[in-house]
Write an enzyme that holds these catalytic residues in place. Structure first.
Site, PDB file in Angstrom:
ATOM      1  N   CYS A 187       0.802  -1.237   0.000  1.00  0.00           N
ATOM      2  CA  CYS A 187       0.000   0.000   0.000  1.00  0.00           C
ATOM      3  C   CYS A 187       0.833   1.286   0.000  1.00  0.00           C
ATOM      4  O   CYS A 187       0.462   2.269  -0.624  1.00  0.00           O
ATOM      5  CB  CYS A 187      -0.962   0.006   1.179  1.00  0.00           C
ATOM      6  SG  CYS A 187      -0.216  -0.534   2.714  1.00  0.00           S
TER       7      CYS A 187
ATOM      8  N   HIS B  11      -1.634   6.943   3.917  1.00  0.00           N
ATOM      9  CA  HIS B  11      -0.178   6.842   4.055  1.00  0.00           C
ATOM     10  C   HIS B  11       0.462   8.060   3.386  1.00  0.00           C
ATOM     11  O   HIS B  11       0.128   8.416   2.244  1.00  0.00           O
ATOM     12  CB  HIS B  11       0.351   5.595   3.346  1.00  0.00           C
ATOM     13  CG  HIS B  11       0.037   4.304   4.042  1.00  0.00           C
ATOM     14  ND1 HIS B  11      -0.465   4.217   5.307  1.00  0.00           N
ATOM     15  CD2 HIS B  11       0.216   3.015   3.622  1.00  0.00           C
ATOM     16  CE1 HIS B  11      -0.606   2.938   5.647  1.00  0.00           C
ATOM     17  NE2 HIS B  11      -0.209   2.192   4.637  1.00  0.00           N
TER      18      HIS B  11
HETATM   19  P1  NAP Z   1      -7.132  -8.113   9.096  1.00  0.00           P
HETATM   20  O1  NAP Z   1      -7.940  -6.923   9.450  1.00  0.00           O
HETATM   21  O2  NAP Z   1      -6.303  -8.752  10.153  1.00  0.00           O
HETATM   22  O3  NAP Z   1      -8.125  -9.234   8.455  1.00  0.00           O
HETATM   23  C1  NAP Z   1      -7.663 -10.546   8.185  1.00  0.00           C
HETATM   24  C2  NAP Z   1      -8.724 -11.416   7.536  1.00  0.00           C
HETATM   25  O4  NAP Z   1      -8.142 -12.728   7.316  1.00  0.00           O
HETATM   26  C3  NAP Z   1      -9.970 -11.642   8.415  1.00  0.00           C
HETATM   27  O5  NAP Z   1     -11.099 -11.762   7.597  1.00  0.00           O
HETATM   28  C4  NAP Z   1      -9.661 -12.989   9.068  1.00  0.00           C
HETATM   29  O6  NAP Z   1     -10.829 -13.711   9.449  1.00  0.00           O
HETATM   30  C5  NAP Z   1      -8.958 -13.715   7.942  1.00  0.00           C
HETATM   31  N1  NAP Z   1      -8.122 -14.804   8.478  1.00  0.00           N
HETATM   32  C6  NAP Z   1      -7.199 -14.730   9.465  1.00  0.00           C
HETATM   33  N2  NAP Z   1      -6.676 -15.956   9.732  1.00  0.00           N
HETATM   34  C7  NAP Z   1      -7.298 -16.805   8.875  1.00  0.00           C
HETATM   35  C8  NAP Z   1      -7.222 -18.228   8.668  1.00  0.00           C
HETATM   36  N3  NAP Z   1      -6.396 -19.000   9.381  1.00  0.00           N
HETATM   37  N4  NAP Z   1      -7.998 -18.784   7.710  1.00  0.00           N
HETATM   38  C9  NAP Z   1      -8.843 -18.028   6.964  1.00  0.00           C
HETATM   39  N5  NAP Z   1      -8.979 -16.684   7.137  1.00  0.00           N
HETATM   40  C10 NAP Z   1      -8.213 -16.079   8.074  1.00  0.00           C
HETATM   41  O7  NAP Z   1      -6.105  -7.789   7.899  1.00  0.00           O
HETATM   42  P2  NAP Z   1      -6.211  -6.614   6.763  1.00  0.00           P
HETATM   43  O8  NAP Z   1      -5.523  -5.381   7.193  1.00  0.00           O
HETATM   44  O9  NAP Z   1      -7.604  -6.551   6.281  1.00  0.00           O
HETATM   45  O10 NAP Z   1      -5.276  -7.209   5.629  1.00  0.00           O
HETATM   46  C11 NAP Z   1      -5.706  -8.249   4.755  1.00  0.00           C
HETATM   47  C12 NAP Z   1      -4.645  -8.476   3.685  1.00  0.00           C
HETATM   48  O11 NAP Z   1      -4.497  -7.300   2.896  1.00  0.00           O
HETATM   49  C13 NAP Z   1      -3.261  -8.799   4.261  1.00  0.00           C
HETATM   50  O12 NAP Z   1      -2.628  -9.759   3.448  1.00  0.00           O
HETATM   51  C14 NAP Z   1      -2.541  -7.457   4.191  1.00  0.00           C
HETATM   52  O13 NAP Z   1      -1.146  -7.601   4.103  1.00  0.00           O
HETATM   53  C15 NAP Z   1      -3.120  -6.871   2.916  1.00  0.00           C
HETATM   54  N6  NAP Z   1      -3.123  -5.398   2.829  1.00  0.00           N
HETATM   55  C16 NAP Z   1      -3.622  -4.634   3.832  1.00  0.00           C
HETATM   56  C17 NAP Z   1      -3.639  -3.238   3.680  1.00  0.00           C
HETATM   57  C18 NAP Z   1      -4.205  -2.312   4.721  1.00  0.00           C
HETATM   58  O14 NAP Z   1      -4.140  -1.094   4.499  1.00  0.00           O
HETATM   59  N7  NAP Z   1      -4.760  -2.782   5.843  1.00  0.00           N
HETATM   60  C19 NAP Z   1      -3.139  -2.659   2.518  1.00  0.00           C
HETATM   61  C20 NAP Z   1      -2.644  -3.480   1.502  1.00  0.00           C
HETATM   62  C21 NAP Z   1      -2.647  -4.844   1.670  1.00  0.00           C
HETATM   63  P3  NAP Z   1     -11.447 -13.623  10.952  1.00  0.00           P
HETATM   64  O15 NAP Z   1     -12.092 -12.286  11.080  1.00  0.00           O
HETATM   65  O16 NAP Z   1     -12.424 -14.745  10.962  1.00  0.00           O
HETATM   66  O17 NAP Z   1     -10.297 -13.811  11.890  1.00  0.00           O
END
Ligand code: NAP
Length: 367
Positions: free
Chosen positions: A158, A253
């Protein structure tokens, strides 16, 4: 309205997943019909799974709130429920890599936000305004795996979105960049939910984000790379030195960037020439009129105290790269401040723009 393509969101309960759910609510081409997350959420209605952690300041879309969350670890569960998936999972890299391949093998294309496949040579890492031509590697990817309909396309980190378009615009205009120094000031939403403890964030700056500096220094070379023999060959430059910090901002950011051009002194662009390149910059998403393509992908703010996250992150619905403070650099050539919305352009809406490009280029035909 023509019939919308049914889509799934893996990681639908997380920070980025929730953005997908909200941003796809009235999408002209796509409709969410499938939601999946961890076994902790599986079996619950979506509204129950996100109870007390729905982070978007609006209601859960009516079409989605009663969908039953499925276990994202079983790709077969999505068969017949959606045509392709957005992946916003937070799991181990190897697990995500295996899971994304499992969906593709089942004939379900994956448009991913995760970093697991960013370095796979035949997986495009897309910023549609920059490297739309990298879609050409998908044919080779499918052939290599024996996948008929499925494939994987990913987004870069990001924080890069804040400054990669202005860098690319300059290179394209004939001003190649040799070296860059970047310092990022990254929002807390970039760490997912619940993310960094409030005791670490309030009244504070954390000068380290695990793995982020390596991504910042390397990913730009793939984004600027060229397609050769069905694979993406990385660009040789710019050489990047990055410092990544976490700051007490919710969304948006910011990055400070200093550039050195790979040109003799008398060929280097003036401040006015750079501003003109940025002002004129437009690309394929704009000419294709993709639903979420910003009209102005690069927006320059003249005020000396902009861009600021709170004031500027929603520019062009969170899809613009907002720049300010372009000036001479006494060490390199020029420096500026850049900003973009990390969970919109940097995550969910950027992923949706990738999917819009894929659809417009025929990659979702015959699914
Ligand atoms: P997050 O808020 O921690 O959400 C994680 C998601 O993954 C939740 O839906 C969670 O489900 C699921 N999950 C976790 N463990 C799992 C498992 N063992 N099996 C299946 N599902 C599982 O993370 P996020 O910030 O949204 O980020 C998601 C992805 O996008 C990551 O790869 C991150 O690097 C990428 N990303 C994030 C951003 C950002 O700005 N936040 C920007 C670019 C890329 P539960 O709710 O059921 O635990």
């Amino acid at each position: 309205m023509a019939e919308r393509i049914s889509v799934g969101v893996l990681g639908a309960t997380g920070m980025v997943g929730q953005r997908y759910i909200k941003l796809l609510e009235n999408h002209p081409w796509f409709k969410v019909t499938y939601v999946a997350a961890s076994p902790r959420s599986a079996g619950k209605a979506y509204k129950e799974a996100v109870k007390n952690r729905w982070l978007i300041g609006a209601d859960i879309p009516a079409d989605v709130k009663d969908l039953i969350v499925q276990d994202a670890n079983d790709a077969k569960l999505a068969l017949g429920k959606c045509k392709f998936v957005f992946s916003a999972l937070e799991m181990g890299k190897d697990e995500i890599k295996a899971l994304e391949a499992a969906y593709a093998a089942e004939g379900i294309p994956v448009v991913s936000n995760a970093s697991a496949n960013r370095w796979t040579e035949d997986v495009p890492m897309l910023i549609p305004e920059i490297n739309y031509s990298h879609l050409d590697v998908i044919a080779e990817q499918k052939k290599h795996h024996g996948w008929d309909k499925g494939f994987i396309a990913v987004k870069p980190n990001c924080s890069l979105q804040t400054y990669m378009m202005p860098i690319f615009a300059l290179q394209q205009a004939g001003y190649p960049i040799k070296r860059m120094i970047v310092t990022t000031l990254q929002a807390v939403s970039g760490a997912g939910y619940p993310g960094v403890p409030s005791f670490d964030m309030i009244d504070n700056i954390v000068p380290f984000i695990g793995g982020e500096e390596e991504k910042t220094e390397k990913e730009c070379l793939k984004i600027l790379g060229t397609v050769k023999d069905g694979k993406i060959e990385n660009a040789a430059q710019p050489l990047v030195s990055a410092t990544c910090t976490r700051v007490p901002v919710i969304d948006g950011h910011t990055a400070t960037v200093s550039l050195e051009f790979d040109l003799p002194e008398d060929k280097k662009p003036s401040i006015e020439q750079i501003l003109k390149v940025w002002e004129d910059f437009t690309s394929v998403p704009q000419s294709l009129k993709l639903p979420n393509a910003p009209v102005h992908p690069i927006v320059y703010r003249e005020e000396e105290n902009r861009p600021q996250p709170r004031r500027d992150r929603e520019t062009e619905n969170g899809m613009a790269c907002v720049i300010g403070r372009l000036r001479k650099c006494p060490v390199f050539d020029v420096k500026f401040v850049a900003l973009s919305h990390n969970t919109k352009r940097g995550a969910a809406l950027g992923g949706i723009l990738n999917a819009e490009l894929l659809k417009a280029k025929g990659f979702f035909d015959n699914l």
